[in-house]
Design a protein around this motif. Structure first.
Motif, PDB file in Angstrom:
ATOM      1  N   GLN A 548       0.851  -1.200   0.000  1.00 31.46           N
ATOM      2  CA  GLN A 548       0.000   0.000   0.000  1.00 31.46           C
ATOM      3  C   GLN A 548       0.882   1.244   0.000  1.00 31.46           C
ATOM      4  N   SER A 549       0.660   2.106  -0.996  1.00 30.91           N
ATOM      5  CA  SER A 549       1.519   3.268  -1.153  1.00 30.91           C
ATOM      6  C   SER A 549       0.735   4.390  -1.817  1.00 30.91           C
ATOM      7  N   ILE A 550       1.334   5.565  -1.826  1.00 30.54           N
ATOM      8  CA  ILE A 550       0.758   6.725  -2.505  1.00 30.54           C
ATOM      9  C   ILE A 550       1.687   7.102  -3.653  1.00 30.54           C
ATOM     10  N   LEU A 551       1.124   7.188  -4.842  1.00 33.05           N
ATOM     11  CA  LEU A 551       1.873   7.616  -6.014  1.00 33.05           C
ATOM     12  C   LEU A 551       1.393   9.007  -6.397  1.00 33.05           C
ATOM     13  N   VAL A 552       2.317   9.925  -6.490  1.00 32.65           N
ATOM     14  CA  VAL A 552       1.990  11.309  -6.836  1.00 32.65           C
ATOM     15  C   VAL A 552       2.549  11.609  -8.214  1.00 32.65           C
ATOM     16  N   GLY A 553       1.671  11.939  -9.158  1.00 34.90           N
ATOM     17  CA  GLY A 553       2.079  12.321 -10.491  1.00 34.90           C
ATOM     18  C   GLY A 553       2.014  13.826 -10.643  1.00 34.90           C
ATOM     19  N   THR A 554       3.167  14.443 -10.854  1.00 27.24           N
ATOM     20  CA  THR A 554       3.197  15.899 -10.962  1.00 27.24           C
ATOM     21  C   THR A 554       4.467  16.340 -11.674  1.00 27.24           C
ATOM     22  N   PRO A 555       4.373  17.339 -12.560  1.00 24.80           N
ATOM     23  CA  PRO A 555       3.176  18.018 -13.050  1.00 24.80           C
ATOM     24  C   PRO A 555       2.429  17.160 -14.051  1.00 24.80           C
ATOM     25  N   SER A 556       1.196  17.552 -14.351  1.00 24.13           N
ATOM     26  CA  SER A 556       0.328  16.686 -15.136  1.00 24.13           C
ATOM     27  C   SER A 556      -0.348  17.438 -16.272  1.00 24.13           C
ATOM     28  N   GLY A 557      -0.789  16.646 -17.264  1.00 15.19           N
ATOM     29  CA  GLY A 557      -1.663  17.147 -18.308  1.00 15.19           C
ATOM     30  C   GLY A 557      -1.029  18.112 -19.291  1.00 15.19           C
ATOM     31  N   VAL A 558      -1.859  18.622 -20.205  1.00 13.27           N
ATOM     32  CA  VAL A 558      -1.391  19.614 -21.169  1.00 13.27           C
ATOM     33  C   VAL A 558      -1.203  20.975 -20.507  1.00 13.27           C
ATOM     34  N   THR A 559      -1.604  21.081 -19.232  1.00 18.33           N
ATOM     35  CA  THR A 559      -1.347  22.302 -18.470  1.00 18.33           C
ATOM     36  C   THR A 559       0.156  22.581 -18.392  1.00 18.33           C
ATOM     37  N   LEU A 560       0.982  21.559 -18.655  1.00 16.15           N
ATOM     38  CA  LEU A 560       2.423  21.777 -18.734  1.00 16.15           C
ATOM     39  C   LEU A 560       2.786  22.746 -19.851  1.00 16.15           C
ATOM     40  N   ALA A 561       1.932  22.801 -20.882  1.00 15.47           N
ATOM     41  CA  ALA A 561       2.058  23.766 -21.977  1.00 15.47           C
ATOM     42  C   ALA A 561       3.436  23.763 -22.615  1.00 15.47           C
ATOM     43  N   ALA A 562       4.326  24.608 -22.153  1.00 15.98           N
ATOM     44  CA  ALA A 562       5.610  24.806 -22.833  1.00 15.98           C
ATOM     45  C   ALA A 562       6.491  23.566 -22.821  1.00 15.98           C
ATOM     46  N   GLU A 563       6.191  22.576 -21.984  1.00 10.72           N
ATOM     47  CA  GLU A 563       6.974  21.334 -21.965  1.00 10.72           C
ATOM     48  C   GLU A 563       6.774  20.517 -23.237  1.00 10.72           C
ATOM     49  N   GLY A 564       5.682  20.735 -23.959  1.00 12.59           N
ATOM     50  CA  GLY A 564       5.471  20.013 -25.206  1.00 12.59           C
ATOM     51  C   GLY A 564       4.750  18.701 -25.029  1.00 12.59           C
ATOM     52  N   GLY A 565       4.403  18.103 -26.150  1.00  9.16           N
ATOM     53  CA  GLY A 565       3.580  16.899 -26.144  1.00  9.16           C
ATOM     54  C   GLY A 565       4.210  15.703 -25.475  1.00  9.16           C
ATOM     55  N   ALA A 566       5.538  15.603 -25.500  1.00 14.47           N
ATOM     56  CA  ALA A 566       6.201  14.441 -24.914  1.00 14.47           C
ATOM     57  C   ALA A 566       6.002  14.361 -23.409  1.00 14.47           C
ATOM     58  N   HIS A 567       5.751  15.513 -22.764  1.00 15.96           N
ATOM     59  CA  HIS A 567       5.608  15.549 -21.309  1.00 15.96           C
ATOM     60  C   HIS A 567       4.193  15.910 -20.879  1.00 15.96           C
ATOM     61  N   GLN A 568       3.218  15.617 -21.715  1.00 17.06           N
ATOM     62  CA  GLN A 568       1.838  15.938 -21.356  1.00 17.06           C
ATOM     63  C   GLN A 568       1.034  14.648 -21.215  1.00 17.06           C
ATOM     64  N   SER A 569       0.544  14.398 -20.008  1.00 17.64           N
ATOM     65  CA  SER A 569      -0.207  13.164 -19.748  1.00 17.64           C
ATOM     66  C   SER A 569      -1.670  13.354 -20.116  1.00 17.64           C
ATOM     67  N   ILE A 570      -2.227  12.358 -20.754  1.00 22.38           N
ATOM     68  CA  ILE A 570      -3.613  12.414 -21.231  1.00 22.38           C
ATOM     69  C   ILE A 570      -4.464  11.336 -20.566  1.00 22.38           C
ATOM     70  N   LYS A 571      -3.915  10.124 -20.471  1.00 16.05           N
ATOM     71  CA  LYS A 571      -4.703   8.969 -20.037  1.00 16.05           C
ATOM     72  C   LYS A 571      -4.675   8.712 -18.538  1.00 16.05           C
ATOM     73  N   THR A 572      -3.783   9.396 -17.811  1.00 14.92           N
ATOM     74  CA  THR A 572      -3.617   9.059 -16.397  1.00 14.92           C
ATOM     75  C   THR A 572      -4.877   9.256 -15.549  1.00 14.92           C
ATOM     76  N   PRO A 573      -5.772  10.226 -15.825  1.00 15.88           N
ATOM     77  CA  PRO A 573      -7.002  10.279 -15.016  1.00 15.88           C
ATOM     78  C   PRO A 573      -7.839   9.018 -15.155  1.00 15.88           C
ATOM     79  N   SER A 574      -7.867   8.447 -16.362  1.00 14.54           N
ATOM     80  CA  SER A 574      -8.597   7.191 -16.557  1.00 14.54           C
ATOM     81  C   SER A 574      -7.917   6.050 -15.822  1.00 14.54           C
ATOM     82  N   ILE A 575      -6.592   6.047 -15.817  1.00 16.86           N
ATOM     83  CA  ILE A 575      -5.855   5.020 -15.080  1.00 16.86           C
ATOM     84  C   ILE A 575      -6.231   5.057 -13.605  1.00 16.86           C
ATOM     85  N   GLY A 576      -6.295   6.268 -13.044  1.00 15.90           N
ATOM     86  CA  GLY A 576      -6.678   6.396 -11.646  1.00 15.90           C
ATOM     87  C   GLY A 576      -8.075   5.884 -11.371  1.00 15.90           C
ATOM     88  N   LEU A 577      -8.954   6.078 -12.330  1.00 10.86           N
ATOM     89  CA  LEU A 577     -10.333   5.610 -12.191  1.00 10.86           C
ATOM     90  C   LEU A 577     -10.404   4.090 -12.202  1.00 10.86           C
TER      91      LEU A 577
END
Length: 783
Positions: A548-577
Motif C-alpha cells: 500500500q503506497s501513494i503515487l503522486v504524479g506531478t506536473p500533469s496534463g497539457v497544463t504543462l504547456a511549454a513542456e510540449g507533447g512528450a511531457h503531457q499526460s492524457i490517459k492518467t485520469p482514466s488510469i486512476g479511475l
C-alpha cells in the motif's frame, strides 16, 4: 545499519562421510517427491479434474522440473526463518509441493491448482493459502521485488524497530533476464550495499517458444560482475566433473562450454549412439572426446550429458555456502528444462503436458502410485525426519500487532494567495511533521531524481535523505546551495536513479512492511505524471501483492504547456479511475491536496488498506476560488465531500446547466459560469476530486457494490438535474459516466490527442478545454 549485521552463517559444521551420504540420500528422495508432487498438481488440473467448459487450464511441468533441485537444496538445507524467497512464476507448484512436505499446506489444496479459490497459477501473497513471500507472475517484477524488500527492511530497522536478520532470494528464469526492469534494478547505485540479496538464475536456455540461440552465460556473469555482484556459476555436476579429470576431460569441458545452445539441447533428445556421434564434434580435439566417452556405458553417457550443476544437490549446496553476504550475489545454475520428465530438453516443452501414459511411466520410475499421488514421507523415514527438521527450522515468529498511527484529518489552515497543488504537497508534509510528528516519522518519500522539480525540497531539507551509513555533504557550506542533501540512516527521503519501475517497486515493498514485520510505513512516491504509465504495471502488481503506497504524479496534463507533447499526460485520469485497490484524486486547490493526502495516508499500512494516486499540477491558481467555508461544521462537510469524490463549488439559483470540472480546469469552469450568467443562464459548478470514488458510489446505488452513495445526493440531487458539460485536463471519457446518474444530456470536453507546445491559452484553445469552449458546449447542449 552496518554491513556486519547482515552476515549470517547458514551452514552447519561438516558431518562424517557416512552422515553426509545418508543426508544426501534423504535429500534426493525429497527432490524426487517434489518433482512428483509438482508434476501431479498440474496433471490433476488438466487430466483428472472435470473441465466442462473445455477451456485450457495449463501449467508448466517443464519449468517446474528445472527448479526442483535448486529449491530442494535451498529449503531443506539452507533457508533460515528470516529469509524471504521470490519464486519464479511458473515454479509455483514446486513451492506448494515443498510447503506440503513441510506441513504448512493441507492436502486438500493439491487438487485445486488454477481452480477458483484454490492454488493460484503463480505465487500470490494475498490469495494462496500457504506461505508465499513474494507475489510473482509479472515477468521481471517478482524478480526485483526482494531487492526493494531488502531496502525496505533496512529502512524499518533504522526507523521503527528491529526486523531480525535474513537474506532476500530471487529464483529467476534466464528468459526473465530479458526484462529491462531487471537491469534497471541491478544497476541502481544503492543496490551494491545490499549484501543480503541473492539471485539464483535457472539457466535452462529455453524460452516459451524455442531454445534461445545466443544466451551467453559468461556475458551474463560479466554484466553482474560489472554491477558489483558476487557471481557463482554452477555449471556441472559430480559425474561430469569426474569425467573432466580424466584424459580428454579438458577437451570435453571446452566442447560443452563452447557448444551452441540448440546443439546441446539436441543432444538431450538423442540415443546413446547418436550422442557418441554428435558430442565429439569436428574440432581438433574430437578424437580425445571420442576416446573418453568410449569408456562409458550407454546409461552413464546419457546421464553425463544431463549432469548439469543446477540438478546436482552437492554442487548447489557448495554454491550456497560460498555466499559471502558483503555484496549482492548471483548464482547461475545450469539446468535442463523438464529435467527428469519425458519432455526434458524438448524445444517446445514450456507448456507441454505429460500424457496419461507418460505420467504413469514417471510414477513407475519414481515408485509412486498415480492413483494416490499425494503421499508424504513417513515420520521414521530419513526423508520424513529431514522434512520435519526443516519445518521446525523455518518456523517464523508471528507478525506482531500493528501499532496505532494517528493521522489528522485537517490541519485547520486555509491556503491564501496564488499557489499550485504541487507546492501544496510539500507544505502538507511539513505541516504533518509539526502537528503529528509520530505519524510523520513513518512517512518515507521516494523519487527518481526529481525531488527539487516536484517541490519536495523543503521536506528533504527537513527530514534528510536515507542512506545505510552517514555520508559527508560536501556542499553543506555552499551558501548558494538551497537544497541540502544530508544522507544519513535517519533520513526519510529515498532517492533512486531515473527509473520509474524501481521507484514503484520500492514503494510497493515499503508499503508491505506492515504485513511482514508489523511495522507500517507511509510511503509516497513522486514522479512526473506522464511517466505514471511507464510505472503502472509494476505499481499495479505491487498493489496486488499487498503493498500500500501513494503515487503522486506531478506536473500533469497539457497544463504543462511549454513542456510540449512528450511531457503531457492524457490517459492518467482514466488510469486512476480504473486501477483496483487504489483511490485516485485530482485536487483543484491546496486545501484539497491537504485533505486528500491525509485521507490517503490514513488508509495505508493496514489489512483493509488501499493505495492512492494523486494527480497534481504546476498551474498557479487563486486559492480564494475554493471558497472554503469559515464555519467549522461547514468546513468539515466540505472536507468529507472532497475526500468522498467531489463538492458543489457554486450553485447558480435555478440552474439550467451543470459544469463539472476537475483539477487545473476548475478556474475555466468558474469563468465559463460567470460568462453564462451574464447571458442570463445559471450554471452549477461541481469540483470533482475523485472520479473513481464517484463511480463506485454510482455502482453501489445500483446494487453492484457495497460502498456508500451519499456523495451522489450532495453532488447530483435529482431536483437539480440539468444538461451537463464535463471538462478536465485528460481524456474526456473519465467523467462521461456522470451524466448517467440522472440520465441527462452531456458534452464531455478533454484531451484526446497528443499535446502541443505553446502558452497555456494556446494549448487549452487547441484542445477545446478553454473558457470559450466550455461556454459554447453549454449553449449547444441547452434545449
Amino acid at each position: 545499519m552496518p554491513q556486519s549485521a547482515f552476515l549470517e552463517t547458514v551452514t552447519a559444521p561438516p558431518a562424517s562421510d557416512g552422515a553426509v551420504t545418508a543426508e544426501l540420500a534423504a535429500l534426493e528422495s525429497i527432490q524426487q517427491r517434489v518433482l512428483w508432487l509438482s508434476t501431479s498438481m498440474i496433471h490433476h488440473a488438466n487430466r483428472v479434474r472435470p473441465n466442462p467448459t473445455g477451456l485450457k487450464v495449463g501449467g508448466h511441468q517443464a519449468s517446474c522440473a528445472s527448479m526442483v533441485s535448486i529449491m530442494t537444496s535451498l529449503w531443506f538445507e539452507h533457508l533460515r526463518p528470516g529469509d524471504r524467497v521470490s519464486v519464479k512464476p511458473h515454479a509455483s507448484p514446486v513451492l506448494h509441493g515443498i510447503n506440503y512436505l513441510l506441513g504448512t499446506l493441507d492436502e486438500k489444496y493439491l487438487t485445486t491448482l488454477r481452480e477458483f479459490g484454490g492454488l493460484q497459477s503463480y505465487p500470490s501473497r494475498s490469495k494462496d493459502p500457504d506461505t508465499v513471500d513474494y507475489s510473482t507472475g509479472s515477468v521481471g517484477i517478482g524478480a526485483t521485488a526482494p531487492i526493494w524488500g531488502a531496502m525496505a527492511r533496512r529502512y524499518v530497522d533504522t526507523h521503527v524497530g528491529d526486523t531480525g536478520r535474513g537474506r532476500q532470494y530471487s529464483l529467476v528464469g534466464d528468459a526473465e533476464l530479458d526484462e529491462g526492469a531487471v537491469w534497471e534494478a541491478i544497476l541502481d547505485p544503492g543496490i551494491a550495499d545490499l549484501g543480503e540479496v541473492v539471485w539464483i538464475v535457472d539457466l535452462n536456455r529455453q524460452s516459451l517458444d524455442r531454445v534461445v540461440p545466443n544466451i551467453a552465460a559468461r556475458r551474463l556473469e560479466k554484466m553482474f560482475e560489472a554491477a558489483g555482484w558476487q557471481v557463482i556459476p554452477v555449471r556441472f555436476g559430480q559425474l561430469l566433473e569426474s569425467l573432466f579429470a580424466r584424459p580428454g576431460g579438458d577437451a570435453l569441458r571446452t566442447r560443452i562450454l563452447q557448444m551452441p545452445n540448440p546443439e546441446y539441447q539436441r543432444l538431450l533428445r538423442c540415443t546413446a549412439d547418436e550422442v557418441r556421434d554428435r558430442l565429439p564434434g569436428t574440432g581438433s580435439e574430437s578424437r580425445q572426446i571420442s576416446d573418453l566417452i568410449a569408456t562409458l556405458d550407454d546409461s552413464t553417457l546419457l546421464a553425463a550429458v544431463r549432469n548439469l550443476g543446477g540438478h546436482d544437490l552437492q554442487a548447489l549446496s557448495q554454491a550456497y555456502r560460498q555466499i559471502d553476504d558483503t555484496r549482492p550475489t548471483v548464482i547461475i545454475a545450469y539446468t535442463i528444462k523438464g529435467y527428469g520428465l519425458p519432455t526434458q530438453g524438448h524445444p517446445q516443452n514450456h507448456s507441454a503436458l505429460l500424457t496419461v501414459e507418460e505420467y504413469r511411466q514417471l510414477a513407475a520410475t519414481l515408485r509412486m502410485d498415480p492413483d494416490q499421488p499425494w503421499g508424504r514421507f513417513a515420520e521414521d523415514d530419513p526423508a520424513g525426519r529431514l522434512c520435519a527438521a526443516a519445518a521446525q527450522r523455518l518456523q517464523r515468529d508471528p507478525v506482531p500487532p500493528l501499532p496505532d498511527v494517528d493521522i489528522p484529518s485537517d490541519f485547520g489552515r486555509t491556503p491564501k494567495g496564488t499557489s499550485t497543488t504541487q507546492a501544496a504537497l510539500g507544505r502538507s508534509l511539513l505541516d504533518l511533521t509539526r502537528q503529528s510528528p509520530d505519524a510523520a516519522k513513518r512517512v518515507v518519500t521516494v523519487s527518481p531524481d526529481v525531488s527539487s522539480t516536484t517541490n519536495l525540497g523543503g521536506w528533504v531539507n527537513k527530514v534528510g535523505v536515507w542512506s545505510p551509513t552517514e555520508r559527508h555533504n560536501w556542499f553543506a557550506d555552499d551558501p548558494e546551495t538551497i537544497m541540502h542533501w544530508n544522507e544519513r540512516p535517519t533520513g526519510q527521503h529515498m532517492e533512486l536513479g531515473i527509473a520509474e519501475t524501481n521507484l514503484v517497486g520500492l514503494i510497493g515493498e515499503l508499503g508491505a512492511t506492515w504485513s511482514r514485520w508489523g511495522q507500517p510505513l507511509l510511503p509516497i512516491g513522486v514522479l512526473y505524471d506522464p511517466f505514471v504509465e511507464r510505472a503502472l504495471e509494476p505499481w499495479s502488481y505491487g498493489i496486488y501483492a499487498g503493498g500500500q503506497s501513494i503515487l503522486v504524479g506531478t506536473p500533469s496534463g497539457v497544463t504543462l504547456a511549454a513542456e510540449g507533447g512528450a511531457h503531457q499526460s492524457i490517459k492518467t485520469p482514466s488510469i486512476g479511475l480504473e486501477q483496483p485497490g487504489c483511490v485516485s484524486y485530482e485536487p483543484a486547490f491546496g486545501i484539497d491536496v491537504e485533505w486528500t493526502l491525509l485521507a490517503s495516508l490514513s488508509r495505508l499500512g493496514r489489512p483493509d488498506g488501499t493505495s492512492a494516486y494523486l494527480r497534481l499540477s504546476t498551474r498557479p491558481v487563486d486559492q480564494s476560488l475554493a471558497a472554503v467555508p469559515a464555519d467549522p461544521a461547514a468546513r468539515e462537510r466540505r472536507r468529507r465531500q472532497v475526500v468522498a469524490g467531489g463538492y458543489p463549488l457554486r450553485r447558480g439559483g435555478d440552474a439550467q446547466v451543470t459544469i463539472v470540472a476537475m483539477g487545473a480546469l476548475v478556474p475555466e469552469a468558474l469563468s465559463a459560469a460567470d460568462r453564462l450568467q451574464q447571458s442570463g443562464i445559471n450554471a452549477d459548478v461541481l469540483c470533482i476530486t475523485s472520479p473513481g470514488l464517484l463511480f463506485e458510489a454510482w455502482q453501489a446505488r445500483q446494487g453492484r457494490g457495497t460502498g456508500e452513495s451519499w456523495i451522489l445526493d450532495q453532488l447530483f440531487p435529482g431536483d437539480r438535474a440539468t444538461p451537463m458539460v464535463t471538462v478536465l485536463d485528460g481524456h474526456p471519457h473519465t467523467l462521461a459516466f456522470l451524466a448517467g446518474i440522472n440520465r441527462v444530456r452531456s458534452t464531455n470536453l478533454g484531451v484526446s490527442r497528443f499535446g502541443q507546445v505553446g502558452s497555456l491559452d494556446d494549448v487549452y484553445r487547441h484542445h477545446g478545454i478553454d473558457t470559450d469552449s466550455i461556454v459554447s458546449a453549454a449553449l449547444d447542449i441547452l434545449p
